[in-house]
Design a protein around this motif. Sequence first.
Motif, mmCIF file in Angstrom:
data_model
loop_
_atom_site.group_PDB
_atom_site.id
_atom_site.type_symbol
_atom_site.label_atom_id
_atom_site.label_comp_id
_atom_site.label_asym_id
_atom_site.label_seq_id
_atom_site.Cartn_x
_atom_site.Cartn_y
_atom_site.Cartn_z
ATOM 1 N N GLY A 84 0.821 -1.204 0.000
ATOM 2 C CA GLY A 84 0.000 0.000 0.000
ATOM 3 C C GLY A 84 0.858 1.258 0.000
ATOM 4 O O GLY A 84 1.844 1.347 0.725
ATOM 5 N N VAL A 85 0.500 2.215 -0.821
ATOM 6 C CA VAL A 85 1.207 3.487 -0.900
ATOM 7 C C VAL A 85 0.190 4.623 -0.936
ATOM 8 O O VAL A 85 -0.987 4.418 -1.273
ATOM 9 C CB VAL A 85 2.112 3.563 -2.150
ATOM 10 C CG1 VAL A 85 3.230 2.537 -2.068
ATOM 11 C CG2 VAL A 85 1.307 3.390 -3.433
ATOM 12 N N THR A 86 0.672 5.827 -0.591
ATOM 13 C CA THR A 86 -0.148 7.038 -0.694
ATOM 14 C C THR A 86 0.276 7.805 -1.928
ATOM 15 O O THR A 86 1.472 8.043 -2.135
ATOM 16 C CB THR A 86 0.020 7.926 0.550
ATOM 17 O OG1 THR A 86 -0.296 7.177 1.713
ATOM 18 C CG2 THR A 86 -0.888 9.152 0.476
ATOM 19 N N VAL A 87 -0.693 8.187 -2.764
ATOM 20 C CA VAL A 87 -0.383 8.884 -4.007
ATOM 21 C C VAL A 87 -1.045 10.258 -4.005
ATOM 22 O O VAL A 87 -2.001 10.512 -3.271
ATOM 23 C CB VAL A 87 -0.841 8.075 -5.239
ATOM 24 C CG1 VAL A 87 -0.099 6.760 -5.316
ATOM 25 C CG2 VAL A 87 -2.347 7.851 -5.224
ATOM 26 N N TYR A 88 -0.511 11.114 -4.844
ATOM 27 C CA TYR A 88 -1.014 12.485 -4.988
ATOM 28 C C TYR A 88 -1.150 12.791 -6.470
ATOM 29 O O TYR A 88 -0.224 12.546 -7.255
ATOM 30 C CB TYR A 88 -0.028 13.459 -4.334
ATOM 31 C CG TYR A 88 -0.301 14.917 -4.612
ATOM 32 C CD1 TYR A 88 -1.263 15.618 -3.911
ATOM 33 C CD2 TYR A 88 0.433 15.603 -5.590
ATOM 34 C CE1 TYR A 88 -1.495 16.968 -4.160
ATOM 35 C CE2 TYR A 88 0.214 16.941 -5.841
ATOM 36 C CZ TYR A 88 -0.752 17.627 -5.122
ATOM 37 O OH TYR A 88 -0.981 18.951 -5.369
ATOM 38 N N THR A 134 -3.585 4.700 -2.348
ATOM 39 C CA THR A 134 -4.618 5.470 -1.654
ATOM 40 C C THR A 134 -4.345 6.941 -1.939
ATOM 41 O O THR A 134 -3.289 7.456 -1.569
ATOM 42 C CB THR A 134 -4.589 5.223 -0.144
ATOM 43 O OG1 THR A 134 -4.805 3.829 0.104
ATOM 44 C CG2 THR A 134 -5.677 6.039 0.552
ATOM 45 N N GLU A 135 -5.284 7.599 -2.596
ATOM 46 C CA GLU A 135 -5.051 8.987 -2.997
ATOM 47 C C GLU A 135 -5.365 9.947 -1.853
ATOM 48 O O GLU A 135 -6.402 9.842 -1.196
ATOM 49 C CB GLU A 135 -5.894 9.337 -4.212
ATOM 50 C CG GLU A 135 -5.568 10.723 -4.771
ATOM 51 C CD GLU A 135 -6.241 10.997 -6.108
ATOM 52 O OE1 GLU A 135 -6.281 12.170 -6.509
ATOM 53 O OE2 GLU A 135 -6.709 10.027 -6.743
ATOM 54 N N LYS A 136 -4.455 10.904 -1.627
ATOM 55 C CA LYS A 136 -4.651 11.929 -0.612
ATOM 56 C C LYS A 136 -4.180 13.278 -1.156
ATOM 57 O O LYS A 136 -3.563 13.356 -2.224
ATOM 58 C CB LYS A 136 -3.902 11.582 0.679
ATOM 59 C CG LYS A 136 -4.483 10.371 1.399
ATOM 60 C CD LYS A 136 -3.960 10.249 2.821
ATOM 61 C CE LYS A 136 -4.640 9.098 3.545
ATOM 62 N NZ LYS A 136 -4.214 9.014 4.964
ATOM 63 N N ASN A 137 -4.462 14.313 -0.387
ATOM 64 C CA ASN A 137 -4.072 15.665 -0.776
ATOM 65 C C ASN A 137 -2.882 16.108 0.074
ATOM 66 O O ASN A 137 -2.575 15.505 1.104
ATOM 67 C CB ASN A 137 -5.249 16.622 -0.606
ATOM 68 C CG ASN A 137 -5.054 17.915 -1.382
ATOM 69 O OD1 ASN A 137 -4.147 18.021 -2.199
ATOM 70 N ND2 ASN A 137 -5.906 18.893 -1.131
ATOM 71 N N VAL A 138 -2.217 17.192 -0.329
ATOM 72 C CA VAL A 138 -1.082 17.744 0.401
ATOM 73 C C VAL A 138 -1.290 19.235 0.570
ATOM 74 O O VAL A 138 -1.603 19.945 -0.401
ATOM 75 C CB VAL A 138 0.248 17.469 -0.340
ATOM 76 C CG1 VAL A 138 1.402 18.170 0.369
ATOM 77 C CG2 VAL A 138 0.512 15.980 -0.437
ATOM 78 N N ASP A 139 -1.156 19.706 1.811
ATOM 79 C CA ASP A 139 -1.236 21.149 2.060
ATOM 80 C C ASP A 139 -0.030 21.834 1.417
ATOM 81 O O ASP A 139 1.118 21.523 1.732
ATOM 82 C CB ASP A 139 -1.255 21.420 3.565
ATOM 83 C CG ASP A 139 -1.515 22.878 3.883
ATOM 84 O OD1 ASP A 139 -0.613 23.701 3.637
ATOM 85 O OD2 ASP A 139 -2.612 23.196 4.374
#
Length: 399
Positions: A49-53, A383-388
């Motif tokens: 599992g990885v986090t993508v942007y 897993t897609e997430k956002n970045v401030d």
Amino acid sequence: MHNFVKFITHYVKSISLPRLSKLTIVFTSALLAACSQQEAATPKAIAPGVTVYSVKNIELGGHREFVARTVPFQEANITARVEGQLVKRHFEEGRFVEKNQLLFEIEADSYQASLTQAKADLEGKHSVLETAKRNLARGQEVAPQGFISQSDLDKLITEDLQAKAAVSSALAALEKAELNLSYTQIKAPFSGRIGRVNVNTGNVVGPTSGTLATITANDPMYVSFQIEEAEVVSYMQKNMSKQSRNETPVDVSLKLPNNTMYDQMGVLEYADTKISESTGTIDMRAEFKNPDGIILPGLFVTLMIDGQDKKPQITVPQMAVQENQQGKFVLVVDEQNTVAVRPVSLGRRINAMWVVESGLVADERIIIQGLQKVRAGIAVKPTEKNVDAKTGAVQDLVN
């Protein structure tokens, strides 16, 4: 297992060749069946599992950064204009002082005495002038009747003129005495912060004593920097091609020495009229409001100029960028969730983001967390997430 191998070896040696072939076939079949069962029992590798942007375009203008230095809006070295003993100081070092506030006092007794003498001398000269005026008036009155000669009349005229000149000289001496007396009280020429005192009370000071203290006005604050001559020429050519000398609007911002952004925007306030022969640059100056006194004179800062004519550019979180011998790269996850290495050419940093000049297009997914668990060519579970963009904090997507 070792004993089993020894048994098989001994048994094979003890049997005939035809019988051995049959046994070999049977034994091989049994081994293949066992291997197949073992492979079926081994589970397939689980995709990490990885986090993508998803990279995005943002509107950015042309950007330049300059090493700059802060310069006070006003600065004055306080000096003594008359000689005398320094008898009193009326401020605390490092504090704010108001315009015309009394700063130092020089012993004034001798200057007060000179003023009194000048006043008395002026009164005496006025008396002489009044006498000369009366004598001249009487002489002019009786001269037509011949009671005084022309030479005597000329003498009266000369005395009157000399008396007037003496009064003017005495008046000038009085004004000088008043001025010298006023110089015994040294006042602030403008509002600002005053620094360390270089001469203590009790010392004799004068015009040759040097600086007593320095006062600076820090609101607004100037920021001085230089631009290379090639850029100046390019800028002038661009503006002249439009048949206009109007300046292109820009946003001027400031990064402080602790790498934080100053919360006030500035304006370009001054450009020199010629190129420096020694450096090949032109001196420029920006102005920033400084009501809280955060910017101090003499700081090395980074001045940033952004054009207001903006265009879309891709930015990526700095945490996603890696580097090897070939340069900087990011890990991209394609539509089949397979990882690929993507070399990128990067521009400036904006807070937690990095401007991508080439190598990525909008909406591509890059890995920002779990980089240590993956390599090129493997499948992942993204897993897609956002970045401030300011802090770099990873956040859940907002539906």
